[in-house]
Design an enzyme around this catalytic site. Structure first.
Site, PDB file in Angstrom:
ATOM      1  CG  LEU A 472      -1.964  -1.109   1.304  1.00 49.70           C
ATOM      2  CD1 LEU A 472      -2.735  -1.018   2.612  1.00 49.70           C
ATOM      3  CD2 LEU A 472      -2.921  -1.043   0.114  1.00 49.70           C
ATOM      4  N   GLY A 473       2.037   1.198   0.563  1.00 54.05           N
ATOM      5  CA  GLY A 473       2.903   2.377   0.611  1.00 54.05           C
ATOM      6  C   GLY A 473       4.060   2.148   1.559  1.00 54.05           C
ATOM      7  N   GLY A 475       6.694   4.278   4.550  1.00 54.63           N
ATOM      8  CA  GLY A 475       6.913   5.453   5.385  1.00 54.63           C
ATOM      9  C   GLY A 475       8.152   5.275   6.224  1.00 54.63           C
ATOM     10  N   GLY A 476       8.345   6.178   7.231  1.00 57.44           N
ATOM     11  CA  GLY A 476       9.508   6.080   8.092  1.00 57.44           C
ATOM     12  C   GLY A 476       9.524   4.791   8.890  1.00 57.44           C
ATOM     13  CG  PHE A 477       6.527   1.618  11.285  1.00 52.77           C
ATOM     14  CD1 PHE A 477       6.452   1.756  12.666  1.00 52.77           C
ATOM     15  CD2 PHE A 477       6.351   0.367  10.730  1.00 52.77           C
ATOM     16  CE1 PHE A 477       6.219   0.651  13.465  1.00 52.77           C
ATOM     17  CE2 PHE A 477       6.113  -0.741  11.519  1.00 52.77           C
ATOM     18  CZ  PHE A 477       6.044  -0.602  12.903  1.00 52.77           C
ATOM     19  N   GLY A 478       8.269   1.818   7.872  1.00 50.94           N
ATOM     20  CA  GLY A 478       8.539   0.709   6.976  1.00 50.94           C
ATOM     21  C   GLY A 478       7.425   0.600   5.948  1.00 50.94           C
ATOM     22  CB  VAL A 480       1.595   0.226   4.909  1.00 56.96           C
ATOM     23  CG1 VAL A 480       0.180  -0.123   5.377  1.00 56.96           C
ATOM     24  CG2 VAL A 480       2.261   1.163   5.897  1.00 56.96           C
ATOM     25  CE  LYS A 494       2.770   2.334  10.728  1.00 57.62           C
ATOM     26  NZ  LYS A 494       2.615   3.562  11.557  1.00 57.62           N
ATOM     27  CG  ASP A 591       4.786  12.956  11.847  1.00 59.33           C
ATOM     28  OD1 ASP A 591       5.055  14.016  11.227  1.00 59.33           O
ATOM     29  OD2 ASP A 591       5.097  11.838  11.418  1.00 59.33           O
TER      30      ASP A 591
END
Length: 784
Positions: A472-473, A475-478, A480, A494, A591
């Site tokens: 799906l995308g 981000g900074g976490f990793g 998704v 996530k 954030d």
């Protein structure tokens, strides 16, 4: 092996008499008379026509005239910091700089004018009689004019956009609106024409690069850092149409005398990059022979006839006959000694080049012998005499490879054992901590909720092995991923990546916090997985992804009419009010941005990503942190600068989002309103001039009949981004304004943000995190 000359000057000089001027008005001219020149207001720099002589002997010396800029107390060609006509010199003392009806130009006898700027090239309506040239203390020569339509003073042309061999504070290196700005060395140590070497900013690799023509000789590495004495602040700026580097001076650390003596960077004609005064050599082009990667040098493939260790040395030689010389390029005045050495290096029949040649090439291509004082000076290629046997060259890399493999394997084993131990301690601490009591309570089904612990096998099966089709995308976490459980329930996972900018702390923070939060405008956490390398959070699946994918997409934004956008703004505010006032804990998100607002199937907004969130005690007026995280541009100024956060920090982020939703533009978009502005600054200027409705997204023209509602939202957005937290409304006030229950006060001047990302900052030092390579500092800022 090669030579290079670039001077980087940072320092003041002395103040001249009050009679000196820094302005050349329309109709005036600056002639080649030696006493006719401009001086900046504080006497830092001067500009005028200067004569340059060159040639190896007095018999063959020639001269040319240049419009040059110099440090006022150092009126020599070595300290010229900028030249207007370096590649088009004037042959006599007839030059004159003129501002007239055509623009800015240099006239001369017997030749066409050198047009620096033509008024025909601008689409603005300029008051021609008001054009003027201004010399600033920064070393920037600026052509200014007045826009007849707006009455504003505008910059038509500036020398900073046409750098030569000097990098001054405030000057930019990089790519700006498709135009590359770089430095180029002198052709020789006495001829200022564009030479063989260039100093460029590579926006892809985030590095400074020195080239010999097209060949890369040296770079600063992936992240620029060359500042052991902390005299400068280097900053890299990246946007859709601009990627460039600039620097400023940390003048507070030094007295003016110290700055004049030491605070400068110099690229010398022989290829040395060093700190002025300290004599700390950073780079010398003669050390980059193509076979070394030390000190930033780049390896490049040479011809098969060149061996490792071969190098140029100046020798006095004698050749037996004239056939030993190759004069094919002897008269080529565009080639310097460095070009000649490079051509010779790639030609196996070439032994050296004539070291006495200023321009053009004379190659040594026949037998020679060393001579005494009566010989001819040549740059001769000296062959490496110590050659190892072939089998030794084979064994050495094999032995090195085996050593590296064994070392890496042992390191990986030890690191893996340590990682497993840390993960076991993390899970144990998670399930036995005070915070975990609420998680265990939720798992047992109390309060009407159930938090599940999933196995890695269940998640892998649900995502079809983390198939790319399910991504799906990121981000900074990793990453998704979308998944489907065995009972048909669709979920979003996530997955914490090993290279994540977040880690176990953010993972635990988001898990514990969001488990306690239940609201229709907050994303719902279903469970989590901690097993081996895998750390994952499992959420409800929202089919319409994030709000930014609609607002910033030219085709999708048309699907959001004004009623839907207004509903989304109110939904975000309701979720924020719950976090600040009505949840079991008082939460500051820290954030908030459009990419963290998810949309369900009915386009209802849900706030997500609580990895950066903090619990905020009810009796606190404001909390302080020494670790700043989030997205610069959505950050309130007190948080970005001093680490102070409160619910007003989230209100500031909400205000930025409101302006983005109304306009359909990102906050870091580039606007012009007499000066470059971001979205917040542009909205303020429009509101101040009574034209706030010009901010509305054009796609809303057919769905926005109630303009007073839009104007209310724009005004609310500006109130939320006030510089002082006390001037911003509370979340309760925001809801009252949106419901029409509260009259809006007039906004004040907002805090303009730049829309770039702070990766992390240390507020104790009041500096953003710096990356260091070779000693130079650069604050890395990217759009997130």
């Amino acid at each position: 092996m090669f030579s290079f000359r670039v001077l980087v000057l940072i320092s003041g000089c002395f103040l001249l008499t009050e009679a000196a001027t820094n302005i050349l008005n329309h109709g005036d001219k600056l002639s080649s008379n030696s006493s006719d020149y401009l001086v900046s207001p504080e006497g830092e720099v001067s500009i005028g026509f200067r004569k340059q002589e060159y040639g190896r002997t007095w018999e063959d010396r020639d001269s040319a005239y240049y419009l040059a800029m110099w440090c006022t107390e150092q009126d020599t060609s070595y300290h010229w910091v900028w030249l207007a006509n370096r590649d088009d010199p004037i042959v006599d003392n007839s030059g004159a700089l003129i501002v007239d009806d055509t623009g800015l130009k240099i006239t001369r006898n017997g030749g066409d004018p050198i047009q620096l700027f033509s008024l025909r090239s601008t689409s603005m309506s300029i008051n021609i009689s008001d054009t003027r040239v201004v010399l600033q203390d920064s070393g920037n020569l600026v052509l200014q004019g007045t826009n007849e339509e707006t009455g504003e003073n505008v910059v038509l042309w500036q020398s900073f956009d046409h750098p030569t061999d000097t990098f001054l504070p405030g000057m930019k290196l990089g790519v700006i609106r498709g135009r590359r700005l770089s430095l180029t060395s002198w052709l020789t140590d006495s001829i200022p024409a564009s030479g063989s070497f260039s100093l460029e900013w590579d926006p892809v690799g985030n590095r400074l690069v020195i080239r010999l023509r097209e060949r890369v000789l040296w770079s600063t590495g992936h992240i620029l850092s060359l500042n052991p004495n902390k005299m400068y602040n280097f900053t890299y700026v990246s946007s859709l149409d601009e990627q460039y580097l600039y620097y400023t001076i940390v003048a507070s650390e030094y007295t003016p005398a110290e700055l004049t003596k030491s605070a400068r960077l110099e690229f010398h004609y022989y290829g040395g990059l060093e700190f002025g005064g300290s004599r700390l050599v950073i780079f010398d082009s003669r050390t980059c022979a193509g076979d070394s990667t030390e000190n930033g040098c780049k390896r490049w493939e040479g011809t098969k006839c060149r061996n490792k260790g071969d190098k140029y040395e100046i020798r006095s030689i004698r050749y037996t006959n004239q056939d030993a010389l190759n004069d094919t390029l002897l008269g080529n005045t565009s080639l310097s000694i460095d070009d000649c050495k490079d051509i010779c290096w790639k030609d196996c029949s070439c032994f050296g080049v004539n070291a006495m040649m200023d321009l053009g090439c004379q190659f040594l291509s026949g037998p020679y012998e060393e001579a005494g004082l009566d010989g001819t000076s040549f740059q001769v290629i000296i062959r490496n005499g110590s050659r190892l046997k072939t089998w030794i060259w084979i064994l050495i890399p094999i032995a090195m490879a085996l050593t590296i493999i064994v070392s890496i394997s042992a390191l990986f084993y030890l690191r893996r054992r340590r990682q497993i131990r840390m993960e076991e301690e993390f899970v144990l601490g998670l399930m036995t901590s005070d915070d975990a009591s609420d998680i265990r309570e939720l798992r047992t089904g109390n309060n009407g909720h159930n938090l599940n612990i999933y196995t890695a096998q269940m998640i892998v099966s649900a995502t079809n092995g983390f198939s790319p089709e399910n991504l799906l995308g990121k981000g900074g976490f990793g990453a998704v991923f979308k998944g489907t459980l065995g009972d048909g329930l669709e979920i979003a996972i996530k997955r914490l990546s090993r290279g994540s900018t977040q880690g176990l702390v953010e993972f635990k923070n988001e898990l514990i916090l969001i488990a306690k939060l239940q609201h229709t405008n907050l994303v719902r956490l279903l469970g989590f997985c901690v097993q081996g390398d895998e750390k994952m959070l499992v959420y409800e699946y929202l089919p319409n992804k994030s709000l930014d994918s609609f607002i910033f997409d030219d085709s999708k934004r048309k699907l959001l009419d004004w009623d839907k956008r207004s509903s989304i703004i109110e939904g975000i505010a309701q979720g924020l009010l719950y976090l600040h006032k009505y949840s079991r804990l008082r939460i500051i998100h820290r954030d908030l941005k459009l990419s963290n607002i998810l949309l369900d199937e009915n386009m209802n907004p849900k706030i997500s990503d609580f990895g950066m969130a903090r619990i905020y005690k009810t009796n606190e007026a404001g909390s302080n942190t020494n670790r700043i995280v989030g997205t610069y541009g959505y950050m309130s100024p007190e948080y970005a600068m001093d680490g102070i956060f409160s619910e007003k920090s989230d209100v500031y982020s909400f205000g930025v989002m409101v302006l983005e939703v109304v306009s359909g533009r990102k906050n870091n978009s580039h606007f012009e309103f007499g000066r470059p502005l971001n979205l917040v600054g542009y909205a303020w200027e429009l509101w101040k001039h009574g034209a706030a409705l010009e901010l509305i997204d054009p796609s809303l023209s057919d769905s926005c009949p109630k303009q007073y509602q839009v104007l209310r939202c724009i005004t609310l957005g500006l109130l939320c981004v006030e510089d002082s937290p006390s001037d911003r409304p509370t979340t309760s006030d925001v809801i009252s304004v949106l419901n029409g229950e509260m009259q809006l006060p007039l906004p004040k001047h907002p805090a303009f943000s730049t829309g770039r990302r702070i990766v992390e900052a240390n507020v104790v030092d009041k500096e953003m995190e710096n990356y260091s390579v070779n000693g130079l500092t650069m604050s890395t800022m990217h759009a997130r």
